[in-house]
Every structure is written in structure tokens, then in C-alpha cells.
Design a protein around this motif. Structure first.
Motif, PDB file in Angstrom:
ATOM      1  N   LYS A 393       0.814  -1.220   0.000  1.00  0.00           N
ATOM      2  CA  LYS A 393       0.000   0.000   0.000  1.00  0.00           C
ATOM      3  C   LYS A 393       0.845   1.266   0.000  1.00  0.00           C
ATOM      4  N   PHE A 394       2.152   1.109  -0.173  1.00  0.00           N
ATOM      5  CA  PHE A 394       3.037   2.259  -0.030  1.00  0.00           C
ATOM      6  C   PHE A 394       2.699   3.369  -1.018  1.00  0.00           C
ATOM      7  N   LYS A 395       2.556   3.039  -2.285  1.00  0.00           N
ATOM      8  CA  LYS A 395       2.311   4.088  -3.289  1.00  0.00           C
ATOM      9  C   LYS A 395       1.004   4.820  -3.009  1.00  0.00           C
ATOM     10  N   GLU A 396      -0.029   4.060  -2.639  1.00  0.00           N
ATOM     11  CA  GLU A 396      -1.315   4.681  -2.324  1.00  0.00           C
ATOM     12  C   GLU A 396      -1.170   5.662  -1.165  1.00  0.00           C
ATOM     13  N   TRP A 397      -0.484   5.233  -0.106  1.00  0.00           N
ATOM     14  CA  TRP A 397      -0.315   6.096   1.062  1.00  0.00           C
ATOM     15  C   TRP A 397       0.628   7.260   0.757  1.00  0.00           C
ATOM     16  N   TRP A 398       1.603   7.012  -0.092  1.00  0.00           N
ATOM     17  CA  TRP A 398       2.527   8.070  -0.512  1.00  0.00           C
ATOM     18  C   TRP A 398       1.761   9.176  -1.244  1.00  0.00           C
ATOM     19  N   ASP A 399       0.910   8.781  -2.177  1.00  0.00           N
ATOM     20  CA  ASP A 399       0.130   9.761  -2.940  1.00  0.00           C
ATOM     21  C   ASP A 399      -0.846  10.509  -2.034  1.00  0.00           C
ATOM     22  N   ASN A 400      -1.411   9.832  -1.063  1.00  0.00           N
ATOM     23  CA  ASN A 400      -2.381  10.449  -0.153  1.00  0.00           C
ATOM     24  C   ASN A 400      -1.730  11.443   0.814  1.00  0.00           C
ATOM     25  N   ALA A 401      -0.401  11.402   0.929  1.00  0.00           N
ATOM     26  CA  ALA A 401       0.292  12.193   1.950  1.00  0.00           C
ATOM     27  C   ALA A 401       0.798  13.530   1.417  1.00  0.00           C
ATOM     28  N   ASP A 402       0.335  13.951   0.242  1.00  0.00           N
ATOM     29  CA  ASP A 402       0.816  15.225  -0.294  1.00  0.00           C
ATOM     30  C   ASP A 402       0.384  16.398   0.587  1.00  0.00           C
ATOM     31  N   TYR A 403      -0.847  16.350   1.120  1.00  0.00           N
ATOM     32  CA  TYR A 403      -1.282  17.413   2.021  1.00  0.00           C
ATOM     33  C   TYR A 403      -0.490  17.376   3.322  1.00  0.00           C
ATOM     34  N   ASP A 404      -0.222  16.177   3.836  1.00  0.00           N
ATOM     35  CA  ASP A 404       0.562  16.054   5.071  1.00  0.00           C
ATOM     36  C   ASP A 404       1.952  16.655   4.883  1.00  0.00           C
ATOM     37  N   GLU A 405       2.521  16.482   3.707  1.00  0.00           N
ATOM     38  CA  GLU A 405       3.839  17.070   3.429  1.00  0.00           C
ATOM     39  C   GLU A 405       3.766  18.596   3.518  1.00  0.00           C
ATOM     40  N   TYR A 406       2.716  19.160   2.911  1.00  0.00           N
ATOM     41  CA  TYR A 406       2.517  20.615   2.975  1.00  0.00           C
ATOM     42  C   TYR A 406       2.372  21.074   4.424  1.00  0.00           C
ATOM     43  N   PHE A 407       1.588  20.338   5.219  1.00  0.00           N
ATOM     44  CA  PHE A 407       1.293  20.744   6.594  1.00  0.00           C
ATOM     45  C   PHE A 407       2.567  20.741   7.449  1.00  0.00           C
ATOM     46  N   VAL A 408       3.321  19.624   7.408  1.00  0.00           N
ATOM     47  CA  VAL A 408       4.495  19.543   8.275  1.00  0.00           C
ATOM     48  C   VAL A 408       5.577  20.536   7.827  1.00  0.00           C
TER      49      VAL A 408
END
Length: 436
Positions: A393-408
Motif C-alpha cells: 500500500k506504499f504508493k497509495e499512502w505516498w500519494d495520499n500524503a501530499d497534504y501532510d507534506e505541505y502541513f508539516v
């Protein structure tokens, strides 16, 4: 009636005695140590070596006496008999070699003429024989080939009651000078074995350690495990953290639960997850993730008495430390670095999607977003080239984490968030940034 009562009392008494005998037998291997009969029998080789060791006293860097393979050779029959007297069953050569490879990742060379293999507990890749008795700067164990056990290099006074059997040597020690000259001709004080206040207790501890280690590792005697974790923790922890031995799940769990992320020694936490082997390859500890999943459960976040609730905080701290280092500083290739990070973050990110946990708890860690923030383009290319290391599930979770990257990035690492500058929520941000 009296006969029946008497028989009942006899039966109860017999049962109690039997129970006590069984309890004593169960505790025998753990608490009762027998000093070897061979140590009570005069041996001329032992006597000669003992006199040398007694003359110079306890080992020190100023001590002119140089320990060598001869010291260990003389002690080996005594150590072997100590083991046999305390229940150790020597295993076959092939089985012993396999165990040494599995536990310490060392190979016993059948063609080597050396009687010993040295395993350095501080620097596992240093294979040079070191016959200086263990101290704070030198720590290791010897593999005794053909007799199939491991041992420290013990000076004879630390394994036999020499004052009983070797009275002549003991008398010579009584009249020995308490000074000697070092290599520079300076007079240095020496410490005679007879003056060691806790010599008897140290001897008992050494024998217990010898027996417990070998019974535990090579006879699969789990009764020794508790004693070793309480009294030989350095060795037990080194099995996991230095050599990467993770097959014993109880031992691995014990090491995990006593290891916290410490900013003063951040690399220590990483030893739970991976080890760099002497051939420069990296081994990731799959069993660590199994144990972590067992101990980090939904009820843990509200259990104020359980320090395992800080698990994601520890992982976050290690992620920030390890991801921010280049390959030269970590001592691993860039590809191995990305692989290690991918596996650790993949484990932690699962809690973002686990509905059993307190709402928002997993979201606050934002592990995948942090990884996205830290990795440069070359490292992202490594992820993609290796198919995200086949983590399903890495790629799916990686793609979903773009907002988290912005936030942190905005709120934690750039520090631009505040009362007057709030980050966009995910709905607002998504209007401007579609998923790629």
C-alpha cells in the motif's frame, strides 16, 4: 479411622516433599551453580599458569603480564567441566556452527588451525583475537571450537578457588610484592587477587554467566532467559542491537521495550530496525515490526502507565534524525537508506488508516508526509525504481500524503504557522492541488 487419617497425612507429606523436589529441580539450572570438580584437582599446567597470573595480580594496562591463547587453553578444560557439571549438553559441530552463524553472523572455518574464534561485542567486524580480559574498553567472547561453547577470557582466580587446591601458589602470592615496574621503568602498584574483596562472589557470577549463556543459546534452555536479562543485560542487548539476532521473539520484545529514542544517541534506536553487516549489506529486522504491532494496540494510547504509547513519537524522532543524514554520515548507501526509511514509515503510517485508534491520533504523526518532505528527488527516484520496495500500500499512502507534506513543512519545519497564519485545511488545499 486412625489408620486412614495416618495414611492421609503420609500422603499429604509425600506430596509436599515431591512438590518441593520438583520446584528445587526447576530452579536448579537458574540459581544453583556447581563449582567444577576439575578445579579441585591439582593440575601442573594450571599451577604454572596460575603462578604467573597471581604474580602480576589483576589485569590492567600497566600490568606487564600479557595474556595469550595459552591462558585460555589452560582454562578451557575447567570451563568445559563447569558447563558439564551444571547440565550443559555439548551439541554437534555442525549444529554449533549453524548457531554461531545464526546468532553472531560468524563462520567457523573448518580449515583454520586456531582453536578459538573471537567475537567482539563492541566492534562485530573486528575479528582479531584479543586476549586481554574484558573491561570497559574491550569486551568480547571466545568461541571454543570442537568443544562447542562460548566463554569470556577468565583469569584462573576468577573461575577456581585456587587457595584450596593450589596452596603453594597461594602462599607465594601472600609474600608477593605489591609493586612492579612498567615498560617505562616506573614503579606501579599492583592489585593482588587475594585482596579482591568480592572474589568469591565474582567467581560465582562468572560461572553463572558462563553456564547461563551456553544453556540459553545452544541448549535452548529458556529457564536461563530471566537471569540473563537481569544480570547480563549488556550481552543480551548486544545480541539484538550489535549482531541483529531477532529470532527469539521474547528477547527482541525485551530489547524493544527498554529502548527509547534519545536525541543524545539517536542511532541507538535504529538498531531495533536494521543492522549493517560486515559485508556492507543491510539487514532489516522484519520481526521488530511484528513485535511493535503486538504492543501498539488501540487501548495503549490512553494507558498513562504504559511507555509504549510513545512508540510513534520515538519513530518520528528517529525518522527526522535518519532522513536528514546523507549516506556518508549514516554509513549506508543511499538506496539502503531509502529502503530502511520506507519500511519504518510504512509500519507507522498504517495507524493513520486504523479506525480502531482515537480519532486524529494517527493523523498527528503524519509519517509519510514527513518522509516526502525529507527525501530529495534522487531518493524519490530510488523509491519508484524499486517499486516502493514491494510494500503493497506504499504508493497509495505516498500519494495520499501530499497534504501532510505541505502541513508539516509549513507548520513544523518552516515554522510559518501561528495565530495569524493558519495553514489551509485539506479541502481548501485540495482545490489548488489535485492528486498526481
Amino acid at each position: 479411622m486412625k489408620h486412614r487419617i495416618l495414611m492421609s497425612l503420609l500422603f499429604i507429606s509425600s506430596a509436599l516433599v515431591s512438590c518441593q523436589d520438583k520446584k528445587a529441580e526447576n530452579n536448579k539450572n537458574v540459581t544453583t551453580i556447581t563449582e567444577s570438580s576439575v578445579g579441585l584437582q591439582f593440575n601442573q599446567d594450571v599451577n604454572t599458569m596460575l603462578k604467573k597470573q597471581l604474580e602480576y595480580g589483576k589485569p590492567s594496562f600497566d600490568n606487564p603480564y600479557q595474556y595469550s591463547d595459552k591462558d585460555l587453553e589452560v582454562a578451557t578444560p575447567i570451563l568445559n567441566q563447569l558447563l558439564l557439571d551444571n547440565g550443559y549438553k555439548a551439541i554437534r559441530n555442525e549444529e554449533f556452527s549453524n548457531k554461531i552463524k545464526q546468532i553472531f553472523n560468524r563462520i567457523i572455518d573448518k580449515n583454520s588451525t586456531s582453536k578459538f574464534l573471537y567475537i567482539n561485542l563492541i566492534d562485530k567486524c573486528d575479528k582479531e583475537l584479543n586476549f586481554f580480559p574484558n573491561n570497559a574498553e574491550n569486551n568480547g567472547v571466545f568461541v571454543v571450537k570442537n568443544q562447542n561453547f562460548i566463554t569470556d577470557l577468565y583469569p584462573l582466580p576468577l573461575i577456581i578457588d585456587y587457595q584450596k587446591t593450589y596452596s603453594e601458589a597461594a602462599q607465594e602470592e601472600n609474600s608477593a610484592s605489591k609493586n612492579y615496574k612498567d615498560a617505562n621503568g616506573n614503579e606501579v602498584k599492583k592489585y593482588l587477587w587475594k585482596d579482591m574483596p568480592n572474589l568469591k562472589e565474582q567467581r560465582k557470577k562468572n560461572i553463572q554467566t558462563l553456564v547461563a549463556r551456553n544453556l540459553y543459546l545452544f541448549n535452548d534452555n529458556k529457564a536461563q532467559y530471566k537471569w540473563l536479562t537481569l544480570n547480563d543485560s549488556y550481552f543480551m542487548e548486544a545480541l539484538v542491537k550489535t549482531f541483529g539476532y531477532t529470532q527469539d521473539m521474547d528477547l527482541l520484545k525485551w530489547v524493544i521495550e527498554r529502548t527509547k529514542f534519545d536525541k543524545k544517541d539517536p542511532s541507538d534506536y535504529g538498531k531495533l530496525f536494521w543492522v549493517k553487516q560486515c559485508d556492507e549489506t543491510v539487514k532489516i529486522h522484519a520481526n521488530t515490526f511484528k513485535i511493535l504491532q503486538e504492543i501498539y494496540t488501540p487501548d495503549i494510547t490512553n494507558d498513562m502507565s504504559n511507555e509504549n504509547r510513545f512508540l510513534l513519537d520515538y519513530i518520528k524522532g528517529y525518522l527526522e534524525y535518519f532522513a536528514d543524514f546523507n549516506n556518508k554520515e549514516t554509513g549506508v548507501s543511499k538506496e539502503d537508506k531509502v529502503k530502511i526509511l520506507a519500511n519504518i514509515v510504512y509500519f507507522a503510517e498504517q495507524y493513520k488508516y486504523d479506525k480502531r485508534f482515537v480519532s486524529g491520533h494517527g493523523d498527528n504523526s503524519k509519517m509519510m508526509g514527513r518522509l516526502r518532505f525529507f527525501l530529495d528527488q534522487e531518493e524519490v527516484d530510488i523509491l519508484q525504481k524499486n517499486n516502493y520496495f514491494n510494500l503493497s500500500k506504499f504508493k497509495e499512502w505516498w500519494d495520499n500524503a501530499d497534504y501532510d507534506e505541505y502541513f508539516v513543512e509549513e507548520c513544523e519545519y518552516n515554522g510559518t504557522c501561528g495565530p495569524d497564519n493558519q495553514p489551509m485545511n485539506v479541502i481548501e488545499w485540495r482545490k489548488e492541488h489535485s492528486k498526481k
